[in-house]
Design an enzyme around this catalytic site. Structure first.
Site, PDB file in Angstrom:
ATOM      1  N   GLN A 290       0.845  -1.289   0.140  1.00 46.68           N
ATOM      2  CA  GLN A 290      -0.071   0.010  -0.071  1.00 46.68           C
ATOM      3  C   GLN A 290       0.944   1.307  -0.244  1.00 46.68           C
ATOM      4  OE1 GLN A 290      -3.292   0.298  -0.317  1.00 46.68           O
ATOM      5  NE2 GLN A 290      -3.917  -1.879   0.338  1.00 46.68           N
ATOM      6  N   CYS A 415     -12.275  -0.284  -3.300  1.00 45.37           N
ATOM      7  CA  CYS A 415     -11.347   0.860  -3.840  1.00 45.37           C
ATOM      8  C   CYS A 415     -12.225   1.472  -4.957  1.00 45.37           C
ATOM      9  CB  CYS A 415     -10.211   0.652  -4.422  1.00 45.37           C
ATOM     10  SG  CYS A 415      -9.953  -0.705  -5.508  1.00 45.37           S
TER      11      CYS A 415
HETATM   12  N1  SAH Z   1      -5.846  -6.846   0.441  1.00 46.15           N
HETATM   13  C1  SAH Z   1      -4.604  -6.542  -0.154  1.00 46.15           C
HETATM   14  C2  SAH Z   1      -4.571  -6.117  -1.835  1.00 46.15           C
HETATM   15  C3  SAH Z   1      -6.053  -5.759  -2.274  1.00 46.15           C
HETATM   16  S1  SAH Z   1      -5.617  -5.179  -3.891  1.00 46.15           S
HETATM   17  C4  SAH Z   1      -4.157  -5.204   0.681  1.00 46.15           C
HETATM   18  O1  SAH Z   1      -4.809  -4.796   1.343  1.00 46.15           O
HETATM   19  O2  SAH Z   1      -3.014  -4.886   0.352  1.00 46.15           O
HETATM   20  C5  SAH Z   1      -6.463  -6.446  -4.894  1.00 46.15           C
HETATM   21  C6  SAH Z   1      -5.701  -7.719  -5.288  1.00 46.15           C
HETATM   22  O3  SAH Z   1      -6.815  -8.565  -5.748  1.00 46.15           O
HETATM   23  C7  SAH Z   1      -4.675  -7.865  -5.714  1.00 46.15           C
HETATM   24  O4  SAH Z   1      -3.433  -8.242  -5.062  1.00 46.15           O
HETATM   25  C8  SAH Z   1      -5.000  -8.453  -6.961  1.00 46.15           C
HETATM   26  O5  SAH Z   1      -3.880  -9.102  -7.534  1.00 46.15           O
HETATM   27  C9  SAH Z   1      -6.118  -9.328  -6.571  1.00 46.15           C
HETATM   28  N2  SAH Z   1      -6.879 -10.196  -7.335  1.00 46.15           N
HETATM   29  C10 SAH Z   1      -7.426  -9.625  -8.676  1.00 46.15           C
HETATM   30  N3  SAH Z   1      -8.187 -10.222  -9.157  1.00 46.15           N
HETATM   31  C11 SAH Z   1      -8.582 -11.685  -8.219  1.00 46.15           C
HETATM   32  C12 SAH Z   1      -9.189 -12.809  -8.511  1.00 46.15           C
HETATM   33  N4  SAH Z   1     -10.031 -12.907  -9.199  1.00 46.15           N
HETATM   34  N5  SAH Z   1      -8.863 -13.593  -7.198  1.00 46.15           N
HETATM   35  C13 SAH Z   1      -8.147 -13.212  -6.387  1.00 46.15           C
HETATM   36  N6  SAH Z   1      -7.405 -12.211  -6.136  1.00 46.15           N
HETATM   37  C14 SAH Z   1      -7.444 -11.509  -7.214  1.00 46.15           C
END
Ligand code: SAH
Length: 460
Positions: A290, A415
């Site tokens: 982040q 988001c």
């Molecule tokens: N919870 C984490 C990341 C959130 S961002 C944090 O707070 O840092 C959203 C994440 O979803 C990204 O890491 C992306 O790679 C992942 N993502 C996107 N599509 C997805 C899917 N279909 N299944 C699982 N993860 C996915």
């Protein structure tokens, strides 16, 4: 005969309007008989003369010509390159005005898309100091009069504009990158030239650990070799003891994508470390982390509060990235299952769990909408499900499984307020009640807004 009304405005027409809203790009929205006109730089409640620039069937674009009445929240944008850069959209709006606008945006989609007019939306949790918050800088490098420059691409072009500091960037990163430009210039490193696909240095990236003070420097080069590497490293490490890691990433391709496939450590460690709320994270050049660590803590604290864990719960963290939320939750839960699509992120998540001695979190690579239904079939049950999907929201197959699994509660970190509202509607129609929504300002000066929503199962 066509029943569709023609647009109520014509190109090049001058009209007086009152602005009522902001688009998610930060433009003002005025309406003529319900037909929206988008005008950059205009703010809600302002009255102005505009010139209609472009007319489409369902909307038009206009240009601000004269402000008759200005918003009480209007301010002079403090950044000198605000209009050229485009990285920020709201510097002409005071911070108080930004938070109000973001709250309204969330409220509006809850009503319009979620059909949830009564769901409580709290005032946005903002920053005490909404500047200098970014812990990561990625700067494109160019050449001017024999020296290296770096900053940003002039909006809508590929022209690099030099910039010494950015008002939303950690000063530590700015100061380092400025020196790196000077040192590399002195040692004759050339900048990458896009048109000819020649030259060496494409981008410089810096990452700063807010709590540890550690910095990582990344050179992104077209060539495998970085000329004068040893001398450059020596000067940088002598001048910046906080730099713990210098990395090179090679991107040989003709592409707008910043990173290439090969990454090697030139000096120091492969990782820098940082803490969020007492949990330690190892951050590599390519790790997702982040960018606003102060507000990330606020967001995760809210997530944990809504999860209401007592220590006996099985929790699923869908879209877990490098496991940040999972590890936060694991401190208060019996067991956490994290799932994420990017394999490298899951490697980071496992490493971070080990780094913190957390043993009650396990991680799986895959699509949340496939892995979680498979878990459900195997008999895995969850008391609480946390989701933090990308902007497009949750896949319906995942929402279906959540409805079938019947957890006591769902915490939805989002988001994208519009997809959040859409998905809350689905969950409302399938056994859940939205208790409240808390927006958090992760990206001051921009239009982005993050939310945490708390849902309870209705019969629970
Ligand atoms: N919870 C984490 C990341 C959130 S961002 C944090 O707070 O840092 C959203 C994440 O979803 C990204 O890491 C992306 O790679 C992942 N993502 C996107 N599509 C997805 C899917 N279909 N299944 C699982 N993860 C996915």
């Amino acid at each position: 005969m066509s029943t569709k009304a023609a647009p109520p405005v014509e190109k090049n027409e001058y009209i007086d309007v009152v602005f009522e809203d902001l688009t998610h790009e930060g433009a003002g929205v005025a309406k003529v008989n319900g037909y929206p006109i988008f005008v950059p730089q205009a703010l809600p409640d302002e009255r102005a003369k505009i010139k209609v620039i472009k007319v489409k069937k369902n909307f038009a674009f206009g240009k601000l010509m004269e402000l008759y009445e200005t918003s009480p929240y209007r301010q002079e944008a403090p950044c000198l390159v605000y209009k050229q850069c485009g990285g920020c959209q709201l510097q002409h709006l005071s911070y108080e005005g930004q938070l109000k606008a973001k709250e309204k945006q969330v409220r509006d989609v809850m009503q319009r898309i979620g059909n949830l007019p009564d769901v409580p939306v709290h005032p946005v949790l903002g920053m005490e100091n909404p500047w200098l918050y970014r812990n990561k800088a990625q700067v494109p490098i160019g050449e001017h009069e024999g020296g290296l420059i770096g900053g940003f691409y002039r909006q809508g072009t590929h022209e690099i504009v030099d910039m010494k500091s950015c008002l939303i960037q950690a000063e530590e990163n700015d100061v380092l990158i400025q020196r790196v430009k000077e040192i590399c210039s002195k040692h004759g490193v050339s900048a990458y030239r896009e048109e000819q696909h020649k030259g060496t240095l494409r981008h410089v990236m810096a990452r700063y650990g807010l709590v540890t003070g550690e910095i990582m420097l990344v050179f992104i080069t077209r060539t495998a070799e970085l000329p004068q590497k040893a001398a450059i490293i020596e000067e940088i490490t002598a001048a910046f003891p906080q730099v713990k890691s210098i990395v090179q990433n090679v991107n040989e391709k003709r592409t707008n994508v910043i990173f290439g496939d090969k990454t090697k450590v030139l000096w120091g460690s492969e990782y820098i470390y940082d803490y969020i709320g007492g949990i330690k994270f190892a951050i590599s050049a390519r790790s997702f982390y982040q960018v606003n660590p102060v507000q990330t803590k606020v967001l995760y604290d809210k997530t944990l509060e809504y999860a209401q864990l007592s220590g006996n719960e099985a929790v699923i963290d869908a879209y877990c990235g490098i496991g940040t939320i999972s590890l936060f939750l694991a401190q208060k839960a019996k067991h956490v299952y994290g799932v994420e699509i990017v394999p490298e992120a899951i490697e980071d998540a496992k490493r971070n769990a080990a780094l913190n001695g957390i043993e009650n979190a396990e991680f799986a690579v895959g699509e949340a909408e496939k892995v979680i239904p498979a878990w459900y079939k195997q008999g895995i049950q969850a008391d609480v499900i946390v989701v933090d999907p990308p902007r497009k929201g949750c896949d319906e197959a995942l929402l279906e499984t959540i409805a079938a699994m019947k957890p006591k509660r769902v915490v939805y970190v989002s988001c994208g307020p519009a997809t959040l509202a859409r998905d809350l509607r689905y969950l409302e129609d399938h056994g859940f009640r939205t208790v409240e929504v808390q927006p958090v300002d992760m990206f001051p000066q921009t239009m982005h807004v993050e939310c945490v929503a708390w849902l309870e199962r209705k019969e629970a």
